[in-house]
Design a protein around this motif. Structure first.
Motif, mmCIF file in Angstrom:
data_model
loop_
_atom_site.group_PDB
_atom_site.id
_atom_site.type_symbol
_atom_site.label_atom_id
_atom_site.label_comp_id
_atom_site.label_asym_id
_atom_site.label_seq_id
_atom_site.Cartn_x
_atom_site.Cartn_y
_atom_site.Cartn_z
ATOM 1 N N ASP A 1 -13.012 -2.621 52.256
ATOM 2 C CA ASP A 1 -12.857 -4.034 51.975
ATOM 3 C C ASP A 1 -12.715 -4.203 50.462
ATOM 4 O OD1 ASP A 1 -12.820 -6.726 52.069
ATOM 5 O OD2 ASP A 1 -14.806 -6.988 52.961
ATOM 6 N N LEU A 2 -11.488 -4.468 50.016
ATOM 7 C CA LEU A 2 -11.251 -4.619 48.578
ATOM 8 C C LEU A 2 -11.492 -6.074 48.186
ATOM 9 C CD1 LEU A 2 -7.858 -2.674 48.263
ATOM 10 C CD2 LEU A 2 -10.127 -1.807 47.668
ATOM 11 N N VAL A 3 -12.600 -6.311 47.522
ATOM 12 C CA VAL A 3 -12.912 -7.681 47.113
ATOM 13 C C VAL A 3 -12.432 -7.860 45.680
ATOM 14 C CG1 VAL A 3 -14.726 -9.410 46.877
ATOM 15 C CG2 VAL A 3 -14.990 -7.541 48.535
ATOM 16 N N GLU A 4 -11.400 -8.698 45.505
ATOM 17 C CA GLU A 4 -10.798 -8.830 44.170
ATOM 18 C C GLU A 4 -11.809 -9.394 43.169
ATOM 19 O OE1 GLU A 4 -6.734 -10.087 44.141
ATOM 20 O OE2 GLU A 4 -6.941 -10.970 42.140
ATOM 21 N N LEU A 5 -11.868 -8.770 42.020
ATOM 22 C CA LEU A 5 -12.771 -9.215 40.953
ATOM 23 C C LEU A 5 -12.424 -10.644 40.578
ATOM 24 C CD1 LEU A 5 -14.945 -8.425 38.833
ATOM 25 C CD2 LEU A 5 -13.091 -7.677 37.347
ATOM 26 N N PHE A 6 -13.395 -11.525 40.677
ATOM 27 C CA PHE A 6 -13.133 -12.940 40.439
ATOM 28 C C PHE A 6 -12.745 -13.211 38.982
ATOM 29 C CE2 PHE A 6 -14.721 -17.060 38.958
ATOM 30 C CZ PHE A 6 -13.909 -17.880 39.727
ATOM 31 N N ASP A 7 -11.589 -13.869 38.810
ATOM 32 C CA ASP A 7 -11.163 -14.339 37.485
ATOM 33 C C ASP A 7 -10.940 -13.210 36.471
ATOM 34 O OD1 ASP A 7 -10.413 -16.868 36.402
ATOM 35 O OD2 ASP A 7 -12.085 -16.756 34.995
ATOM 36 N N TRP A 8 -10.549 -12.029 36.965
ATOM 37 C CA TRP A 8 -10.326 -10.892 36.058
ATOM 38 C C TRP A 8 -9.255 -11.202 35.025
ATOM 39 C CZ3 TRP A 8 -5.346 -9.060 36.108
ATOM 40 C CH2 TRP A 8 -4.578 -9.288 37.270
ATOM 41 N N ASN A 9 -9.322 -10.516 33.884
ATOM 42 C CA ASN A 9 -8.307 -10.708 32.843
ATOM 43 C C ASN A 9 -7.618 -9.395 32.504
ATOM 44 O OD1 ASN A 9 -11.213 -10.655 31.332
ATOM 45 N ND2 ASN A 9 -9.685 -9.520 30.138
ATOM 46 N N CYS A 10 -6.520 -9.508 31.768
ATOM 47 C CA CYS A 10 -5.760 -8.330 31.326
ATOM 48 C C CYS A 10 -6.639 -7.473 30.418
ATOM 49 C CB CYS A 10 -4.524 -8.790 30.565
ATOM 50 S SG CYS A 10 -3.583 -7.457 29.801
ATOM 51 N N CYS A 11 -6.497 -6.149 30.523
ATOM 52 C CA CYS A 11 -7.312 -5.235 29.722
ATOM 53 C C CYS A 11 -6.761 -5.071 28.304
ATOM 54 C CB CYS A 11 -7.400 -3.869 30.405
ATOM 55 S SG CYS A 11 -5.848 -2.937 30.367
ATOM 56 N N GLY A 12 -5.563 -5.629 28.060
ATOM 57 C CA GLY A 12 -4.964 -5.487 26.732
ATOM 58 C C GLY A 12 -4.078 -4.267 26.594
ATOM 59 N N ALA A 13 -4.254 -3.307 27.500
ATOM 60 C CA ALA A 13 -3.396 -2.123 27.598
ATOM 61 C C ALA A 13 -3.188 -1.434 26.241
ATOM 62 C CB ALA A 13 -2.076 -2.501 28.258
ATOM 63 N N SER A 14 -2.066 -0.739 26.090
ATOM 64 C CA SER A 14 -1.815 0.006 24.849
ATOM 65 C C SER A 14 -1.731 -0.929 23.653
ATOM 66 C CB SER A 14 -0.481 0.762 24.916
ATOM 67 O OG SER A 14 -0.488 1.661 25.973
ATOM 68 N N SER A 15 -1.273 -2.137 23.893
ATOM 69 C CA SER A 15 -1.033 -3.053 22.777
ATOM 70 C C SER A 15 -2.334 -3.419 22.082
ATOM 71 C CB SER A 15 -0.336 -4.309 23.295
ATOM 72 O OG SER A 15 0.923 -3.943 23.815
ATOM 73 N N ALA A 16 -3.393 -3.651 22.864
ATOM 74 C CA ALA A 16 -4.656 -4.014 22.220
ATOM 75 C C ALA A 16 -5.215 -2.820 21.442
ATOM 76 C CB ALA A 16 -5.656 -4.500 23.258
ATOM 77 N N HIS A 17 -5.221 -1.627 22.047
ATOM 78 C CA HIS A 17 -5.852 -0.535 21.295
ATOM 79 C C HIS A 17 -4.989 -0.046 20.139
ATOM 80 C CE1 HIS A 17 -3.781 3.015 22.953
ATOM 81 N NE2 HIS A 17 -3.985 2.585 24.178
ATOM 82 N N SER A 18 -3.696 -0.438 20.123
ATOM 83 C CA SER A 18 -2.861 -0.074 18.980
ATOM 84 C C SER A 18 -3.038 -1.033 17.814
ATOM 85 C CB SER A 18 -1.376 -0.081 19.372
ATOM 86 O OG SER A 18 -1.118 0.888 20.348
ATOM 87 N N LEU A 19 -3.305 -2.299 18.104
ATOM 88 C CA LEU A 19 -3.309 -3.285 17.020
ATOM 89 C C LEU A 19 -4.677 -3.863 16.684
ATOM 90 C CD1 LEU A 19 -0.086 -5.446 17.483
ATOM 91 C CD2 LEU A 19 -0.411 -3.396 16.120
ATOM 92 N N ASN A 20 -5.600 -3.813 17.645
ATOM 93 C CA ASN A 20 -6.883 -4.459 17.370
ATOM 94 C C ASN A 20 -7.973 -3.837 18.238
ATOM 95 O OD1 ASN A 20 -9.069 -6.393 17.321
ATOM 96 N ND2 ASN A 20 -7.624 -7.872 16.460
ATOM 97 N N HIS A 21 -8.723 -2.924 17.651
ATOM 98 C CA HIS A 21 -9.688 -2.165 18.463
ATOM 99 C C HIS A 21 -10.804 -3.047 19.007
ATOM 100 C CE1 HIS A 21 -11.647 -2.222 14.544
ATOM 101 N NE2 HIS A 21 -12.778 -1.868 15.135
ATOM 102 N N GLN A 22 -11.088 -4.147 18.318
ATOM 103 C CA GLN A 22 -12.118 -5.068 18.813
ATOM 104 C C GLN A 22 -11.644 -5.752 20.088
ATOM 105 O OE1 GLN A 22 -15.107 -5.492 17.475
ATOM 106 N NE2 GLN A 22 -15.005 -6.056 15.310
ATOM 107 N N LEU A 23 -10.394 -6.205 20.048
ATOM 108 C CA LEU A 23 -9.805 -6.861 21.216
ATOM 109 C C LEU A 23 -9.781 -5.882 22.397
ATOM 110 C CD1 LEU A 23 -8.385 -9.457 22.158
ATOM 111 C CD2 LEU A 23 -6.229 -8.486 21.374
ATOM 112 N N ALA A 24 -9.465 -4.617 22.089
ATOM 113 C CA ALA A 24 -9.359 -3.583 23.123
ATOM 114 C C ALA A 24 -10.699 -3.298 23.787
ATOM 115 C CB ALA A 24 -8.784 -2.304 22.521
#
Lengths: 283, 192
Positions: free
Chosen positions: A32-55
């Motif tokens: 039973d896959l219960v979708e995480l409520f109100d999940w957000n984007c992880c920032g992917a490569s873009s966050a860890h390339s430009l802003n480690h805090q955001l990542a």
């Protein structure tokens, strides 16, 4: 069995076929896959390339939501999985307090392939296979971030994972040995530097063919996109005539157990797998 | 201009100190070259990964910040996984990217940095989840403004059409999250 499911942004977009096949096989295996409520984007490569805090802060919000749900988390996207693990390790380490984020943990973060290839699932799957994928010669392509770096992913077999091969054997297919199963496809460089993708992916095509493969099996939607969507362009660029369908492992599970929706998932690929499956007498 | 070898004989300590403080132990490197040996992207690099680490250790800011290598690195983590001294090499590349942008340096080729910026803006503006079609639209517009390439645009549109027919692109992006305020707060806090 109930788990928290964190699909990630691509599964609502370019990887809707992956999402549909996951829903299909999960119900067959009584997950039973219960979708995480109100999940957000992880920032992917873009966050860890430009802003480690955001990542860290983006996946940390997802971890906080998952903590409330209190169940193990399953992520089908390699990048989402990796970023969740990085955040988990950081928040549990000395940096956690500095960031002002509290996190107790107490649940496991799974990559979907790892989760579904636990022995119990493989056994229950074996009993459900009605259409063994006989003679389908495939190379398993894991990509980078499910396995690496082991200090983040907690995997001992990061240089040579084997669970997708074990799954294919259960499904009756023929997984081939090759040395490029965790090589990089270029992932997030796809739009900014397509020339790099062309070189990396053409290399993978050539090495898969040299191993005798007729198709790829993947567990990451970035790998699927780069291998599937770019095949025509790369064939033209290198003057070759490639025909290498790129399956999600969940699609092959669906095919082998005779899931009625499986042909529909496959119809969303750019490299049409039907001619290959017909030739093999699978469809 | 000063002979580059002479520059190397006078190490600058600021950069390696900053890296070590960020848990990027470039000072532990003994140049075994395992990172460069396993790197799948060296064909597109101007410096090899072990060069970047050495030059960073010597404080050669101009050379590392101006290299294509840091932007070509896909973050596949092969180097980080294999480094016998536990240096997070891919993490070092990320640190250098972030710092190059923060210092406002002129990048050797800003396509990758711009892609990342547009990605994060799209995610921020959509209220927490990425709109893939929004990202594609914004990045295509940027490319066309930078250097009009109609053959490339035609190929992009044709691929987009094929995906659209198969239901793999949605014109409308995801709706904003219930916690969009939290997302906005995160972006404010990290100063993006």
């Amino acid at each position: 069995m109930k788990v928290t499911y964190y699909p990630g942004c691509s599964l609502e977009g370019t990887a809707v076929d992956y999402a549909a096949s996951i829903a299909g096989v999960a119900s067959l295996l009584d997950v039973d896959l219960v979708e995480l409520f109100d999940w957000n984007c992880c920032g992917a490569s873009s966050a860890h390339s430009l802003n480690h805090q955001l990542a860290l802060h983006l996946p940390a919000r997802n971890l906080a939501l998952a903590e409330k749900a209190g169940r193990d988390v399953v992520a089908p996207c390699a990048l989402c999985f990796n970023r969740l693990k990085v955040a988990e390790k950081t928040l549990q380490g000395p940096q956690g307090e500095e960031l002002g984020l509290s996190y107790r943990g107490g649940f496991k973060i799974w990559d979907l392939l790892d989760f579904l290839t636990q022995n119990a699932f493989l056994e229950s799957l074996a009993a459900k296979v009605v259409l063994p994928l006989m003679n389908l010669k495939a190379v398993c392509y894991y990509g980078c971030l499910v396995a690496r770096p082991p200090a983040v992913t907690d995997r001992a077999d990061s240089e040579n994972p084997q669970n997708m091969e074990r799954l294919l054997e259960v499904l009756g297919a023929t997984p081939l040995d090759w040395s490029f199963k965790t090589d990089c496809c270029g992932a997030g460089l796809a739009l900014a530097r397509p020339d790099i993708i062309d070189t990396l992916v053409q290399r993978l095509y050539e090495r898969a063919l040299a191993a005798g493969a007729e198709c790829f099996v993947v567990s990451c939607q970035m790998c699927q996109a780069n291998l599937d969507l770019c095949q025509e362009r790369i064939a033209r660029k290198f003057g070759q005539d490639y025909y290498l369908p790129v399956f999600y492992f969940t699609e092959l599970m669906g095919l082998a157990v005779g899931h009625p929706q499986a042909p529909h998932w496959l119809a969303q690929h750019l490299v049409d797998p039907m001619p290959l499956l017909k030739m093999k007498g699978i469809i | 201009m000063e002979n580059p070898t002479n520059q190397l004989l006078r190490p600058q300590y600021v950069l390696p100190e900053q890296l070590v403080k960020a848990n990027l132990a470039v000072t532990s490197c003994f140049q075994c070259r395992k990172c460069s040996g396993g790197c799948p992207l060296t064909f597109a690099m101007d410096l090899l990964p072990h060069h970047v680490i050495r030059l960073a250790l010597l404080g050669q800011e101009e050379r590392v910040f101006d290299s294509m290598t840091i932007w070509v690195c896909s973050g596949c983590q092969t180097c980080t996984s294999r480094c016998p001294n536990g240096i997070d090499i891919a993490g070092t590349m990320d640190w250098l990217k972030e710092e190059a942008v923060r210092r406002g340096r002129t990048l050797p080729d800003d396509m990758v940095a711009t892609f990342h910026r547009i990605f994060l803006e799209s995610l921020r503006d959509a209220g927490g989840r990425l709109s893939e079609s929004g990202l594609l639209r914004r990045f295509t517009l940027f490319k066309m403004r930078r250097q009009p390439d109609f053959a490339g645009l035609k190929a992009d549109l044709s691929l987009g059409w094929k995906l659209w027919k198969r239901g793999r692109v949605r014109w409308r992006g995801p709706s904003a999250l219930r916690g969009k305020g939290e997302i906005a707060e995160i972006f404010r806090k990290v100063e993006f």
